[in-house]
Each structure stands twice: as C-alpha cells, then as structure tokens.
Design an enzyme around this catalytic site. Structure first.
Site, PDB file in Angstrom:
ATOM      1  N   LYS A 110       0.836  -1.202   0.000  1.00 37.86           N
ATOM      2  CA  LYS A 110       0.000   0.000   0.000  1.00 37.86           C
ATOM      3  C   LYS A 110       0.866   1.247   0.000  1.00 37.86           C
ATOM      4  O   LYS A 110       0.667   2.175  -0.797  1.00 37.86           O
ATOM      5  CB  LYS A 110      -0.919   0.015   1.227  1.00 37.86           C
ATOM      6  CG  LYS A 110      -1.910   1.179   1.227  1.00 37.86           C
ATOM      7  CD  LYS A 110      -2.494   1.452   2.590  1.00 37.86           C
ATOM      8  CE  LYS A 110      -1.543   2.269   3.439  1.00 37.86           C
ATOM      9  NZ  LYS A 110      -2.136   2.754   4.702  1.00 37.86           N
ATOM     10  N   ASP A 156      -6.273   1.172   1.309  1.00 35.35           N
ATOM     11  CA  ASP A 156      -6.298   1.547   2.714  1.00 35.35           C
ATOM     12  C   ASP A 156      -7.646   1.144   3.300  1.00 35.35           C
ATOM     13  O   ASP A 156      -8.435   0.448   2.657  1.00 35.35           O
ATOM     14  CB  ASP A 156      -6.040   3.052   2.877  1.00 35.35           C
ATOM     15  CG  ASP A 156      -7.065   3.907   2.137  1.00 35.35           C
ATOM     16  OD1 ASP A 156      -8.083   3.358   1.648  1.00 35.35           O
ATOM     17  OD2 ASP A 156      -6.858   5.122   2.029  1.00 35.35           O
TER      18      ASP A 156
END
Length: 211
Positions: free
Chosen positions: A120, A139
């Site tokens: 991420k 997220d």
C-alpha cells in the site's frame, strides 16, 4: 461490476470530489515515505501536524539515518507506534543510502525491500512522488468501499487490489485511491454510511440490500 459501469463510477466520484488529492504534506520522495509510514494507524491530519518539526530537524536522508533513535521517537510520538516507526524510518534511510545511492527507488519490488514499506505504501509513493500508477493503494477506506459496493469480497488488501485492477482501467488508477479516501471520509463512513447522500449508491450492493 463491468468496466463500463466502473468508468461511470469513477467519473461520478470525480464530479463529487473535484479536489480529491493526496492529503499528506511532503516536498521530497523520502519525506513522503516517512509520512506514509507515520500514517499507519494514524490520521493524515495528525501526521501533517507532526512532520513540519520532524522535516525541519531532518533535512536529508542522511539526517534520518543519523538522528538519535530516542529523539526520533519523541518527535513522532503523536502518531502512535512510535518505537516501531522510528526503527523503520532509520533503517529505511540507511537502506536508501546504502542500496540505492541515496535515491528513493521507483519500482514496486525495490520499494518493498525497504523497512516499513508495504505494498500500500509503495503504491502511494510511486503515484504521489513519481506519477507512476500501476496499482491501487488499498487503505481502510478503499477496503470498506470495495466490500460495500461489491467490487471485491476479499478482506486482504492485496487480494482486493487485484480485484480492483480487473475492473478499473489503467488510466483511472491514479484517481481511485484519492476518490475512495474522500468518499470514505465524507459519505461511506465506517459506522453509518450516508447512503442517501451517496452519488454512487445506484452501483452499490450494500445500498440495494437496504431497500
């Protein structure tokens, strides 16, 4: 969801959130790496209140590698998990200096070799620092929205990302995370989504199940 509907969904979100951009403050790629690390389990707002003093103290990657660990912990304490984050920041700085000649790398595999950088985080750095959009940073907002809309039934971020990549076109990848983040903060909130205010509710499995 087919690719045509996915394209329409992105355009609606763009119209809804025309100012959707990265909310972390940074001036250099390594500052962004640090800010993204600090944002784990912490709000971007709190990170942005913490980093000005930190970045004033550490003006270069070498400064991050050299700073006393106790001092670094104190500086980033408001962001939580400060011991682990401080350890990763210092090691990451050392790795960039020793393995990449002091230049933050621009590939996923190389970024993943850095301490404290997961997929991420790497996606965020690639997009925001270098304009490279080959993936989607999943997220908490992207995960929640993907599950609610019905874009993915997965719970692991990497598997959700793979589902999203099958639906959204490459040209839209640069916008997805910003749009999902803003939509998650303003409308599709965690506890009680504001479905009646949602501009993409007609594409949403969660909303259809409410009827």
């Amino acid at each position: 969801m087919n690719k045509s509907d996915a394209k329409k969904l992105v355009q609606i979100l763009k119209n809804t959130y025309p100012d959707a951009t990265c909310s972390l403050d940074f001036e250099t790629p390594f500052q962004l790496v640090v800010a993204v690390m600090l944002s784990a389990q912490c709000t971007d707002e709190k990170v942005n209140k913490t980093t000005p003093i930190l970045f004033e103290k550490c003006k270069s990657i070498q400064d991050f590698a050299d700073i006393d660990i106790t001092e670094l912990e104190k500086l980033i304490h408001p962001c939580g998990f400060y011991r682990n984050k401080a350890k990763n920041i210092k090691l990451c700085a050392k790795q960039v200096l020793e393995n990449f000649n002091g230049i933050v790398p621009q590939t996923m595999d190389e970024l993943l070799s850095l301490a404290g950088v997961g997929r991420k985080s790497a996606n965020v750095v690639l997009l925001e620092a270098f304009g490279i959009a080959n993936g989607i940073a999943v997220d908490t907002h992207a995960k929640r929205i993907s599950n609610r809309i019905g874009l993915s039934d997965e719970t692991e971020p990497e598997k959700i990302e793979q589902d999203l990549l099958k639906v959204f076109s490459k040209e839209d990848l640069k916008d997805i995370n910003h749009l999902f983040m803003w939509h998650g903060r303003n409308t599709c909130i965690s506890r009680k989504p504001l479905c009646e205010n949602c501009t993409i509710r007609n594409y949403c499995k969660y909303y259809k199940n409410l009827k």
